[in-house]
Motif scaffolding. Sequence first.
Motif, PDB file in Angstrom:
ATOM      1  N   ASP A 307     -18.682  36.469  45.588  1.00 33.86           N
ATOM      2  CA  ASP A 307     -19.323  35.424  45.556  1.00 33.86           C
ATOM      3  C   ASP A 307     -18.680  34.255  45.974  1.00 33.86           C
ATOM      4  O   ASP A 307     -17.574  34.354  46.265  1.00 33.86           O
ATOM      5  CB  ASP A 307     -19.929  35.106  44.480  1.00 33.86           C
ATOM      6  N   SER A 308     -19.239  33.014  45.853  1.00 37.18           N
ATOM      7  CA  SER A 308     -18.359  31.582  45.986  1.00 37.18           C
ATOM      8  C   SER A 308     -17.238  31.562  45.411  1.00 37.18           C
ATOM      9  O   SER A 308     -16.456  30.827  45.548  1.00 37.18           O
ATOM     10  CB  SER A 308     -19.351  30.713  46.110  1.00 37.18           C
ATOM     11  N   SER A 309     -17.186  32.301  44.201  1.00 35.44           N
ATOM     12  CA  SER A 309     -16.057  32.182  43.080  1.00 35.44           C
ATOM     13  C   SER A 309     -15.133  33.198  43.100  1.00 35.44           C
ATOM     14  O   SER A 309     -13.891  32.959  42.742  1.00 35.44           O
ATOM     15  CB  SER A 309     -16.666  32.186  41.760  1.00 35.44           C
ATOM     16  N   ASN A 310     -15.366  34.444  43.838  1.00 36.39           N
ATOM     17  CA  ASN A 310     -14.380  35.514  43.949  1.00 36.39           C
ATOM     18  C   ASN A 310     -14.388  36.093  45.266  1.00 36.39           C
ATOM     19  O   ASN A 310     -15.247  36.576  45.907  1.00 36.39           O
ATOM     20  CB  ASN A 310     -14.725  36.508  42.753  1.00 36.39           C
ATOM     21  N   GLN A 311     -13.234  36.701  45.523  1.00 38.88           N
ATOM     22  CA  GLN A 311     -12.876  37.663  46.652  1.00 38.88           C
ATOM     23  C   GLN A 311     -11.880  38.684  46.089  1.00 38.88           C
ATOM     24  O   GLN A 311     -11.038  38.462  45.212  1.00 38.88           O
ATOM     25  CB  GLN A 311     -12.243  37.086  47.931  1.00 38.88           C
ATOM     26  N   CYS A 312     -12.169  39.939  46.831  1.00 34.85           N
ATOM     27  CA  CYS A 312     -11.323  41.266  46.271  1.00 34.85           C
ATOM     28  C   CYS A 312     -10.799  41.519  47.622  1.00 34.85           C
ATOM     29  O   CYS A 312     -11.482  41.903  48.563  1.00 34.85           O
ATOM     30  CB  CYS A 312     -12.278  41.971  45.545  1.00 34.85           C
ATOM     31  N   LEU A 313      -9.501  42.005  47.595  1.00 34.22           N
ATOM     32  CA  LEU A 313      -8.904  42.700  48.526  1.00 34.22           C
ATOM     33  C   LEU A 313      -8.201  43.899  47.936  1.00 34.22           C
ATOM     34  O   LEU A 313      -7.524  43.826  47.031  1.00 34.22           O
ATOM     35  CB  LEU A 313      -7.560  42.112  49.217  1.00 34.22           C
ATOM     36  N   THR A 314      -8.706  45.196  48.585  1.00 29.62           N
ATOM     37  CA  THR A 314      -8.183  46.522  48.159  1.00 29.62           C
ATOM     38  C   THR A 314      -7.287  46.971  49.196  1.00 29.62           C
ATOM     39  O   THR A 314      -7.733  47.090  50.386  1.00 29.62           O
ATOM     40  CB  THR A 314      -9.604  47.316  47.893  1.00 29.62           C
ATOM     41  N   ILE A 315      -6.053  47.677  48.912  1.00 29.86           N
ATOM     42  CA  ILE A 315      -5.223  48.242  49.751  1.00 29.86           C
ATOM     43  C   ILE A 315      -4.898  49.395  49.206  1.00 29.86           C
ATOM     44  O   ILE A 315      -4.453  49.677  48.031  1.00 29.86           O
ATOM     45  CB  ILE A 315      -3.765  47.236  49.570  1.00 29.86           C
ATOM     46  N   GLU A 316      -5.213  50.424  50.242  1.00 27.52           N
ATOM     47  CA  GLU A 316      -5.129  51.928  49.915  1.00 27.52           C
ATOM     48  C   GLU A 316      -4.420  52.626  50.879  1.00 27.52           C
ATOM     49  O   GLU A 316      -4.324  52.167  51.945  1.00 27.52           O
ATOM     50  CB  GLU A 316      -6.319  52.511  49.171  1.00 27.52           C
ATOM     51  N   ASP A 317      -4.399  53.978  50.802  1.00 26.85           N
ATOM     52  CA  ASP A 317      -3.777  55.041  51.729  1.00 26.85           C
ATOM     53  C   ASP A 317      -5.145  55.214  52.567  1.00 26.85           C
ATOM     54  O   ASP A 317      -6.207  55.170  51.912  1.00 26.85           O
ATOM     55  CB  ASP A 317      -3.424  56.208  50.889  1.00 26.85           C
ATOM     56  N   SER A 318      -5.071  55.580  53.733  1.00 24.52           N
ATOM     57  CA  SER A 318      -6.089  55.712  54.546  1.00 24.52           C
ATOM     58  C   SER A 318      -7.076  56.762  54.394  1.00 24.52           C
ATOM     59  O   SER A 318      -8.175  56.726  54.798  1.00 24.52           O
ATOM     60  CB  SER A 318      -5.407  55.433  56.089  1.00 24.52           C
ATOM     61  N   GLN A 319      -6.494  57.768  53.498  1.00 30.37           N
ATOM     62  CA  GLN A 319      -7.349  58.727  53.475  1.00 30.37           C
ATOM     63  C   GLN A 319      -8.248  58.384  52.090  1.00 30.37           C
ATOM     64  O   GLN A 319      -9.066  59.386  51.943  1.00 30.37           O
ATOM     65  CB  GLN A 319      -6.492  59.759  53.073  1.00 30.37           C
ATOM     66  N   VAL A 320      -8.277  57.572  51.515  1.00 31.40           N
ATOM     67  CA  VAL A 320      -9.119  57.082  50.198  1.00 31.40           C
ATOM     68  C   VAL A 320     -10.232  56.139  50.949  1.00 31.40           C
ATOM     69  O   VAL A 320     -10.098  55.453  51.768  1.00 31.40           O
ATOM     70  CB  VAL A 320      -8.360  56.160  49.527  1.00 31.40           C
ATOM     71  N   THR A 321     -11.549  56.613  50.483  1.00 28.37           N
ATOM     72  CA  THR A 321     -12.630  56.030  50.987  1.00 28.37           C
ATOM     73  C   THR A 321     -12.898  54.514  50.198  1.00 28.37           C
ATOM     74  O   THR A 321     -12.676  54.443  48.983  1.00 28.37           O
ATOM     75  CB  THR A 321     -13.980  56.791  50.874  1.00 28.37           C
ATOM     76  N   LEU A 322     -12.687  53.446  50.912  1.00 23.47           N
ATOM     77  CA  LEU A 322     -12.919  52.154  50.108  1.00 23.47           C
ATOM     78  C   LEU A 322     -14.497  51.728  50.101  1.00 23.47           C
ATOM     79  O   LEU A 322     -15.375  52.398  50.693  1.00 23.47           O
ATOM     80  CB  LEU A 322     -12.195  51.204  51.163  1.00 23.47           C
ATOM     81  N   ASP A 323     -14.695  50.752  49.326  1.00 24.82           N
ATOM     82  CA  ASP A 323     -16.000  50.058  49.082  1.00 24.82           C
ATOM     83  C   ASP A 323     -16.844  49.695  50.143  1.00 24.82           C
ATOM     84  O   ASP A 323     -16.312  49.217  51.099  1.00 24.82           O
ATOM     85  CB  ASP A 323     -15.621  49.097  48.215  1.00 24.82           C
ATOM     86  N   SER A 324     -17.939  50.625  50.641  1.00 25.21           N
ATOM     87  CA  SER A 324     -18.612  50.398  51.671  1.00 25.21           C
ATOM     88  C   SER A 324     -19.227  49.004  51.951  1.00 25.21           C
ATOM     89  O   SER A 324     -19.998  48.573  52.930  1.00 25.21           O
ATOM     90  CB  SER A 324     -19.692  51.409  51.901  1.00 25.21           C
ATOM     91  N   SER A 325     -19.352  48.262  50.671  1.00 30.02           N
ATOM     92  CA  SER A 325     -19.990  46.816  50.726  1.00 30.02           C
ATOM     93  C   SER A 325     -18.789  45.967  51.169  1.00 30.02           C
ATOM     94  O   SER A 325     -19.365  44.652  51.359  1.00 30.02           O
ATOM     95  CB  SER A 325     -20.451  46.667  49.370  1.00 30.02           C
TER      96      SER A 325
END
Length: 330
Positions: A307-325
């Motif tokens: 939202d306007s108050s929060n951002q999230c960055l996720t860093i993973e191994d490419s074999q892991v499925t990340l959040d589709s949203s």
Amino acid sequence: MNKIWLLWEIPLACLSFLFNKIVKFAIGNLFTVYLALNKKKASQWRVLSAKMIKAPLILPVLMTKGPRWNTHAIIGTLGPFKVTEAIAIDTKTANQSARSWIAVVYSFPGYKTVASLESEQLDPASSWQTIKLPAGRYSLGVRYYNRAEIINYPAIKIDEQLFVEPYNIPSDINKYYHDLINAKNWFYSSLHYYIFTILKLRNYLPESFVRNEYLPVGAPATHFAYNYLDAQQTLQITTAPIIIEQFDIYFTLYDRSSLPLTWCIITEPKYTLAPQDKQGYFLVRIRPKPEFSKTEIKVKSAILVVDSSNQCLTIEDSQVTLDSSATAIV
């Protein structure tokens, strides 16, 4: 997204974009002439420092050619120079100065990447490494990470003739970054105003366009994650333990004029950047640690604007499925 915001933001961003291209063309040509008239400068290592950026044209050139300052590397450039067949780099000196380094050959005056060398990919027993090139004019950029106490830029040979000898620099040469924000003025703010806007609208723009504008000279073999950051917006970075173990993760936050505000090396799985007073954008550079240069892990990242108050960055191994949203995979 606030549609009222778009009414003035898009026209201002378009003006900034045009201003950037006009200035980049003009400054680039002026710098080409400057180097042509000062051939001695072209045959010397030019390492970014407080003294160097005070020289004529240097800061405007940097703010147009490579404006996303790499606050974690020592950066030296050389050239332009003519090459008939090849250049050779004194890798022994480079290896003694930094556990991890990258050398990039650029076309001149176009500044397109032609070839690169990663220290982790070379035979450590070899003292020189040759790069074969088509006949033409080139410049060379060398970035040092994981530096030693004694730092020397390497000797360079062009067509088997010594072009420049090793060049010693002080270990604290990067301290000028702490004062660089003081250079902010209307000129640099106008030059980079549009960057925040295209990052905020990146879901509606070609990703190749956004990347080329944000990372005009991004280093090869480095994974990048980046996005805008609104005023009073928290950034949370979650990194997989295996990435923390095998990669160096360099974080830099810039204001809208593209001058660095704060930076750090992320060493924990959870990192939170507190809300900032002004709008800006961030860049995360992810490079294998020297001892894991042969890693088979491929990095993948995803950004989610909660939202306007929060951002999230996720860093993973490419074999892991990340959040589709997630709003973007970069």
